[in-house]
Design a protein around this motif. Structure first.
Motif, PDB file in Angstrom:
ATOM      1  N   LEU A  40       0.808  -1.216   0.000  1.00  0.00           N
ATOM      2  CA  LEU A  40       0.000   0.000   0.000  1.00  0.00           C
ATOM      3  C   LEU A  40       0.846   1.273   0.000  1.00  0.00           C
ATOM      4  O   LEU A  40       0.585   2.186  -0.792  1.00  0.00           O
ATOM      5  CB  LEU A  40      -0.927  -0.005   1.227  1.00  0.00           C
ATOM      6  N   GLU A  41       1.827   1.345   0.874  1.00  0.00           N
ATOM      7  CA  GLU A  41       2.588   2.589   1.016  1.00  0.00           C
ATOM      8  C   GLU A  41       3.279   3.024  -0.269  1.00  0.00           C
ATOM      9  O   GLU A  41       3.160   4.189  -0.661  1.00  0.00           O
ATOM     10  CB  GLU A  41       3.554   2.492   2.194  1.00  0.00           C
ATOM     11  N   PRO A  42       3.987   2.134  -0.986  1.00  0.00           N
ATOM     12  CA  PRO A  42       4.580   2.576  -2.260  1.00  0.00           C
ATOM     13  C   PRO A  42       3.510   2.978  -3.291  1.00  0.00           C
ATOM     14  O   PRO A  42       3.696   3.937  -4.045  1.00  0.00           O
ATOM     15  CB  PRO A  42       5.362   1.350  -2.757  1.00  0.00           C
ATOM     16  N   HIS A  43       2.377   2.267  -3.273  1.00  0.00           N
ATOM     17  CA  HIS A  43       1.295   2.594  -4.204  1.00  0.00           C
ATOM     18  C   HIS A  43       0.723   3.974  -3.884  1.00  0.00           C
ATOM     19  O   HIS A  43       0.495   4.792  -4.790  1.00  0.00           O
ATOM     20  CB  HIS A  43       0.204   1.521  -4.136  1.00  0.00           C
ATOM     21  N   LEU A  44       0.496   4.255  -2.594  1.00  0.00           N
ATOM     22  CA  LEU A  44       0.000   5.571  -2.203  1.00  0.00           C
ATOM     23  C   LEU A  44       1.002   6.660  -2.551  1.00  0.00           C
ATOM     24  O   LEU A  44       0.613   7.763  -2.961  1.00  0.00           O
ATOM     25  CB  LEU A  44      -0.314   5.601  -0.701  1.00  0.00           C
ATOM     26  N   GLU A  45       2.268   6.354  -2.391  1.00  0.00           N
ATOM     27  CA  GLU A  45       3.315   7.324  -2.742  1.00  0.00           C
ATOM     28  C   GLU A  45       3.261   7.657  -4.230  1.00  0.00           C
ATOM     29  O   GLU A  45       3.354   8.829  -4.612  1.00  0.00           O
ATOM     30  CB  GLU A  45       4.696   6.766  -2.355  1.00  0.00           C
ATOM     31  N   ARG A  46       3.078   6.638  -5.072  1.00  0.00           N
ATOM     32  CA  ARG A  46       2.964   6.878  -6.527  1.00  0.00           C
ATOM     33  C   ARG A  46       1.724   7.717  -6.835  1.00  0.00           C
ATOM     34  O   ARG A  46       1.777   8.650  -7.641  1.00  0.00           O
ATOM     35  CB  ARG A  46       2.903   5.554  -7.286  1.00  0.00           C
ATOM     36  N   LEU A  47       0.595   7.384  -6.191  1.00  0.00           N
ATOM     37  CA  LEU A  47      -0.637   8.136  -6.425  1.00  0.00           C
ATOM     38  C   LEU A  47      -0.496   9.586  -5.968  1.00  0.00           C
ATOM     39  O   LEU A  47      -0.955  10.515  -6.652  1.00  0.00           O
ATOM     40  CB  LEU A  47      -1.817   7.472  -5.709  1.00  0.00           C
ATOM     41  N   HIS A  48       0.155   9.781  -4.841  1.00  0.00           N
ATOM     42  CA  HIS A  48       0.334  11.129  -4.315  1.00  0.00           C
ATOM     43  C   HIS A  48       1.260  11.940  -5.219  1.00  0.00           C
ATOM     44  O   HIS A  48       0.994  13.120  -5.494  1.00  0.00           O
ATOM     45  CB  HIS A  48       0.880  11.067  -2.890  1.00  0.00           C
ATOM     46  N   THR A  49       2.323  11.326  -5.696  1.00  0.00           N
ATOM     47  CA  THR A  49       3.252  11.998  -6.610  1.00  0.00           C
ATOM     48  C   THR A  49       2.524  12.392  -7.897  1.00  0.00           C
ATOM     49  O   THR A  49       2.702  13.497  -8.404  1.00  0.00           O
ATOM     50  CB  THR A  49       4.457  11.082  -6.926  1.00  0.00           C
ATOM     51  N   ALA A  50       1.715  11.490  -8.422  1.00  0.00           N
ATOM     52  CA  ALA A  50       0.945  11.789  -9.635  1.00  0.00           C
ATOM     53  C   ALA A  50      -0.045  12.922  -9.381  1.00  0.00           C
ATOM     54  O   ALA A  50      -0.262  13.779 -10.245  1.00  0.00           O
ATOM     55  CB  ALA A  50       0.206  10.541 -10.109  1.00  0.00           C
ATOM     56  N   TRP A  51      -0.623  12.948  -8.181  1.00  0.00           N
ATOM     57  CA  TRP A  51      -1.575  14.007  -7.834  1.00  0.00           C
ATOM     58  C   TRP A  51      -0.869  15.363  -7.793  1.00  0.00           C
ATOM     59  O   TRP A  51      -1.376  16.354  -8.307  1.00  0.00           O
ATOM     60  CB  TRP A  51      -2.228  13.683  -6.493  1.00  0.00           C
ATOM     61  N   LEU A  52       0.311  15.393  -7.172  1.00  0.00           N
ATOM     62  CA  LEU A  52       1.076  16.638  -7.105  1.00  0.00           C
ATOM     63  C   LEU A  52       1.524  17.089  -8.487  1.00  0.00           C
ATOM     64  O   LEU A  52       1.491  18.279  -8.804  1.00  0.00           O
ATOM     65  CB  LEU A  52       2.285  16.467  -6.175  1.00  0.00           C
ATOM     66  N   ALA A  53       1.936  16.125  -9.343  1.00  0.00           N
ATOM     67  CA  ALA A  53       2.391  16.450 -10.698  1.00  0.00           C
ATOM     68  C   ALA A  53       1.230  16.931 -11.571  1.00  0.00           C
ATOM     69  O   ALA A  53       1.430  17.716 -12.499  1.00  0.00           O
ATOM     70  CB  ALA A  53       3.048  15.232 -11.336  1.00  0.00           C
ATOM     71  N   GLY A  54       0.027  16.499 -11.262  1.00  0.00           N
ATOM     72  CA  GLY A  54      -1.142  16.871 -12.056  1.00  0.00           C
ATOM     73  C   GLY A  54      -1.733  18.210 -11.679  1.00  0.00           C
ATOM     74  O   GLY A  54      -2.808  18.570 -12.165  1.00  0.00           O
ATOM     75  N   GLY A  55      -1.103  18.945 -10.836  1.00  0.00           N
ATOM     76  CA  GLY A  55      -1.607  20.257 -10.454  1.00  0.00           C
ATOM     77  C   GLY A  55      -2.616  20.200  -9.322  1.00  0.00           C
ATOM     78  O   GLY A  55      -3.319  21.173  -9.084  1.00  0.00           O
ATOM     79  N   SER A  56      -2.703  19.093  -8.669  1.00  0.00           N
ATOM     80  CA  SER A  56      -3.554  18.934  -7.485  1.00  0.00           C
ATOM     81  C   SER A  56      -5.018  19.255  -7.759  1.00  0.00           C
ATOM     82  O   SER A  56      -5.673  19.919  -6.975  1.00  0.00           O
ATOM     83  CB  SER A  56      -3.036  19.806  -6.343  1.00  0.00           C
TER      84      SER A  56
END
Length: 155
Positions: free
Chosen positions: A14-30
């Motif tokens: 879960l933690e690495p997956h959440l990290e990827r999702l969070h990084t994508a969210w930040l890269a997408g302009g939130s």
């Protein structure tokens, strides 16, 4: 023998997956949440399906652990809150009211059944007490006189 906890395995995926999702969210302009969602809530079922695709040890029934294990809830809810989603286990006010009404209805039905059963048992106990009194009186007469009394019909 107690089974090993599934939480460390789930957190490891879960933690690495959440990290990827969070990084994508930040890269997408939130703007748009990257966590799987239904309405404004985290879709736990879809999150578990995503984890199943990443690790064969994760199975569909592990969904329940996200509602029961605080370690898993905290990890997901932290990201969900940042992305503007309702946390795991939250309910809309209407859903909470409906769940409460449903539970109250079910409990009142159970209460009615219990009251009926209690009344039946009290009636049975009272009947047995009356019969016991009659039998004690018959026994007292037998002991006093030594004679048996016929109380039923001669058949």
């Amino acid at each position: 023998m107690a089974r090993d906890s599934i939480v460390p395995i789930l957190l490891g995926v879960l933690e690495p997956h959440l990290e990827r999702l969070h990084t994508a969210w930040l890269a997408g302009g939130s703007r748009e949440p990257t966590l799987p969602m239904t309405g404004d809530k985290v879709n736990v079922r879809r999150l578990v399906q995503d984890l199943m695709a990443l690790d064969a040890r994760v199975i569909a029934s592990h969904e329940q652990h996200f509602f029961r294990k605080p370690e898993l809830q905290i990890a997901v809810n932290r990201i969900a809150e940042e992305q503007g989603l309702a946390p795991i286990g939250s309910r809309a006010p209407d859903e909470a009211d409906e769940a409460a009404r449903s539970r109250i209805g079910r409990l009142s039905g159970e209460t009615s059944d219990l009251r009926r059963a209690l009344a039946e048992r009290e009636a049975t106990i009272e009947s047995l007490r009356r019969e016991n009194t009659v039998l004690r009186e018959q026994l007292r007469l037998i002991e006093e006189t030594g004679m048996f009394l016929r109380t039923g019909s001669v058949g």
